[in-house]
Design a protein around this motif. Structure first.
Motif, short mmCIF file in Angstrom:
data_model
loop_
_atom_site.label_atom_id
_atom_site.label_comp_id
_atom_site.label_asym_id
_atom_site.label_seq_id
_atom_site.Cartn_x
_atom_site.Cartn_y
_atom_site.Cartn_z
N LEU A 128 -53.42 97.83 -70.85
CA LEU A 128 -54.30 96.99 -71.95
C LEU A 128 -53.89 95.82 -72.42
O LEU A 128 -54.65 95.11 -72.19
CB LEU A 128 -55.39 97.52 -72.72
N GLY A 129 -52.57 95.84 -72.12
CA GLY A 129 -51.99 94.23 -72.78
C GLY A 129 -51.84 92.92 -71.45
O GLY A 129 -52.06 93.09 -70.91
N ASP A 130 -51.59 92.35 -71.82
CA ASP A 130 -51.54 91.18 -70.68
C ASP A 130 -50.20 90.80 -70.63
O ASP A 130 -49.56 90.06 -69.93
CB ASP A 130 -50.94 89.81 -72.82
N VAL A 131 -49.80 91.95 -70.36
CA VAL A 131 -48.38 92.03 -68.93
C VAL A 131 -49.29 92.43 -67.32
O VAL A 131 -49.56 93.67 -67.49
CB VAL A 131 -47.74 93.15 -69.80
N PHE A 132 -48.32 92.15 -66.66
CA PHE A 132 -48.45 92.90 -65.11
C PHE A 132 -46.60 93.29 -64.74
O PHE A 132 -46.24 92.50 -64.85
CB PHE A 132 -48.75 92.03 -64.10
N ALA A 133 -46.40 93.98 -64.47
CA ALA A 133 -45.10 94.99 -63.82
C ALA A 133 -45.54 95.01 -62.53
O ALA A 133 -46.02 96.26 -62.69
CB ALA A 133 -44.92 95.65 -64.55
N ILE A 134 -44.53 95.14 -61.92
CA ILE A 134 -44.67 95.84 -60.05
C ILE A 134 -42.82 96.12 -60.03
O ILE A 134 -42.15 95.03 -59.94
CB ILE A 134 -44.55 94.96 -59.40
N ASP A 135 -42.76 96.83 -59.10
CA ASP A 135 -41.45 97.53 -59.08
C ASP A 135 -41.42 98.10 -57.51
O ASP A 135 -42.65 99.07 -56.96
CB ASP A 135 -41.43 99.13 -59.68
N VAL A 136 -40.90 97.66 -56.47
CA VAL A 136 -41.17 98.23 -54.94
C VAL A 136 -39.71 99.29 -54.31
O VAL A 136 -38.13 98.34 -55.26
CB VAL A 136 -41.02 96.83 -53.80
N HIS A 140 -34.49 100.00 -55.96
CA HIS A 140 -35.76 98.86 -56.70
C HIS A 140 -36.00 97.83 -56.73
O HIS A 140 -34.17 96.45 -57.38
CB HIS A 140 -35.76 99.34 -58.17
N TYR A 141 -36.84 96.28 -56.66
CA TYR A 141 -37.02 94.89 -56.68
C TYR A 141 -37.66 95.16 -57.71
O TYR A 141 -38.67 96.01 -57.25
CB TYR A 141 -36.88 94.88 -55.28
N TYR A 142 -38.08 94.15 -58.52
CA TYR A 142 -38.86 94.15 -59.88
C TYR A 142 -39.30 92.75 -60.55
O TYR A 142 -38.36 91.63 -60.41
CB TYR A 142 -38.75 95.61 -60.67
N VAL A 143 -40.19 92.54 -60.68
CA VAL A 143 -40.92 91.37 -60.84
C VAL A 143 -41.92 91.75 -62.82
O VAL A 143 -42.55 92.77 -62.14
CB VAL A 143 -41.84 90.03 -60.43
N LYS A 144 -41.77 90.93 -63.71
CA LYS A 144 -42.46 91.12 -65.02
C LYS A 144 -42.69 89.89 -65.64
O LYS A 144 -42.32 89.51 -65.54
CB LYS A 144 -41.88 91.64 -66.20
N VAL A 145 -44.22 90.05 -65.51
CA VAL A 145 -45.09 88.11 -65.74
C VAL A 145 -46.17 88.71 -66.08
O VAL A 145 -46.61 89.80 -66.65
CB VAL A 145 -45.13 87.55 -64.59
N ARG A 146 -46.60 87.77 -67.43
CA ARG A 146 -48.17 88.12 -68.09
C ARG A 146 -49.36 87.74 -66.74
O ARG A 146 -48.38 87.06 -65.49
CB ARG A 146 -48.05 86.36 -68.93
N SER A 147 -50.13 89.49 -67.35
CA SER A 147 -51.23 89.43 -66.09
C SER A 147 -51.53 88.37 -65.64
O SER A 147 -51.57 88.55 -64.31
CB SER A 147 -52.18 90.39 -67.01
N LYS A 148 -51.70 87.08 -66.21
CA LYS A 148 -52.44 85.96 -64.78
C LYS A 148 -51.70 85.15 -64.35
O LYS A 148 -52.08 84.69 -62.52
CB LYS A 148 -52.92 84.37 -65.90
N HIS A 149 -50.17 85.84 -64.37
CA HIS A 149 -48.96 85.47 -63.22
C HIS A 149 -49.17 86.36 -61.66
O HIS A 149 -48.40 86.14 -61.00
CB HIS A 149 -48.25 84.65 -63.86
N TYR A 150 -50.11 87.33 -61.92
CA TYR A 150 -50.20 88.84 -61.01
C TYR A 150 -49.61 88.44 -60.00
O TYR A 150 -49.03 88.15 -58.85
CB TYR A 150 -50.70 89.54 -61.16
#
Length: 407
Positions: free
Chosen positions: A24-32, A89-99
């Motif tokens: 529910l927060g303003d964060v998007f994270a992806i881990d491949v 693991h390759y990962y990125v974390k940004v504010r949700s609008k930049h997913y």
């Protein structure tokens, strides 16, 4: 918490799995996570997985190393990677609008990493210096030697490889291994964000080409058994560094939750048994860290101590007594409750970070259980069941010891 709302799993059209948790927060994270780590390697390719991890963000024909980093830096995000014995693991974390930016940047590298010769030589120098640092750093040196002793063979090899193998890798070698290992069906993707899963799935499927024919790589289980072994290394240092431990359960074991409680009882915070008895009560060590490393195909438990050389034997005996007490004596209701609350509390704090939720979703999927099942097991384990697991998993005398001491 992730434990209260189940991770949803989707099979993508390209053959990879996607794990989704709503945040529910303003964060998007992806881990491949790619199903390939140092334990998959043959001796002559030792360090390949780690080298590939270093090269992953080094550039494509479309984007240079700096452009890749700049895309994420320019929105205040995080981009990084790490290698374990069983996965990269390759990962990125940004504010949700930049997913969309996070997904497209990461998969630009996944699809098109070029392993440019200039970048390869740069990373080779960095890795060779990293290998030297293991020897220069007494903590890393002791732990590395302990794992070699405790887990012989491919599981015990240093993740970084060795000077000879890292020096010999050509662009062709690494690109060949990269292409053999980095494909959708050998990959698990985890995302955490506020949008519906369909939005993320659509973007990922736009970025990753379909390749459903190839089967995921397989890795045999580590067969290390508790055997009494000892290694003493003398160096020009002033303090002593000691590891005491044994091969332990894997994260895929039905007893993983119970052993997590054992880990918490022995080393979960300053009031835990070993840390309190060795450091807080007796002052026998200025650094005391018991921990479990476990993945689906291997596991080990160790207690690392840094101390004055003349206190090594006393500290060692205290640790061994605590192992023996846990094997032979029942844990009190109060101590078991404290261990359960420690695990639940630390995990809740970790999961304040969306990226940790993504990483843990993959860990659970690879291990074959859900976090709901894990916490249910934690809550239901009683002292009798815990004692049984302690007797089955903690050796009576077959420990591995590595001591790094002054000459």
């Amino acid at each position: 918490m992730i434990a209260e709302s189940a991770t949803k799993m989707f099979e993508l059209s390209n053959g990879s799995k996607l794990l989704y948790n709503k945040n529910l927060g303003d964060v998007f994270a992806i881990d491949v996570s790619v199903n390939f780590g140092s334990a998959f390697e043959e001796q002559n390719n030792a360090g390949a997985a780690h080298f590939i991890e270093h090269m992953f963000f080094s550039g494509t024909k479309r984007l240079s190393r700096r452009q890749i980093a700049s895309k994420i830096d320019s929105v205040g995000g995080t981009i990084n990677a790490f290698t374990s014995r069983e996965s990269i693991h390759y990962y990125v974390k940004v504010r949700s609008k930049h997913y969309g930016l996070a997904i497209s940047t990461l998969f630009e590298c996944f699809n098109n990493c070029e392993f440019f010769p200039k970048e390869l030589e740069l990373e080779r120098k960095i890795i060779l210096n990293e290998i030297k640092d293991i020897h220069d750093n007494p903590i890393r040196h002791t732990l590395s030697e302990f794992v070699k002793l405790c887990l012989p063979g491919r599981f015990g090899r240093p993740i970084l490889g060795n000077k000879e193998s890292v020096s010999s890798f050509s662009r062709r070698d690494l690109l060949s291994i990269f292409k053999r290992t980095h494909f959708p069906r050998n990959t698990i993707i985890a995302v955490t964000g506020p949008e519906n899963a369909s939005k993320y799935i659509k973007k990922i499927e736009e970025c990753v080409a379909s390749n459903t024919q190839r089967k995921p790589l397989k890795l045999g289980r580590c067969k290390a058994k508790p055997i009494r072994k000892e290694k003493i290394i003398e160096r020009e240092i002033e303090q002593a560094h000691l590891c005491i431990g044994f091969p332990a359960i894997t994260s895929a074991s039905s007893n993983y939750a119970a052993f997590s409680l054992i880990e918490a009882i022995l080393g979960g915070g300053l009031s835990s048994r070993i840390i309190y008895e060795v450091r807080e009560r007796r002052g026998l060590s200025y650094m005391t860290q018991p921990f479990l490393e476990a993945e689906p195909m291997h596991g080990y438990f160790t207690v690392y101590l840094a101390t004055n050389p003349n206190k090594v034997e006393k500290a060692k005996q205290v640790v061994l007594r605590e192992f023996e007490k846990l094997r032979k004596q029942s844990v009190s209701t109060k101590e078991l409750r404290r261990a359960k609350q420690y695990i639940i509390g630390t995990k809740a704090l970790e999961w304040e970070d969306s990226l940790e939720i993504a990483k843990d979703a993959i860990f659970a999927e690879r291990s074959g259980w859900s976090w709901q099942e894990y916490f249910k097991a934690i809550k239901e384990i009683d002292a009798k069941a815990l004692g049984k697991v302690a007797r089955e998993t903690i050796p009576s005398d077959e420990f591995c010891f590595v001591l790094l001491k002054p000459k």
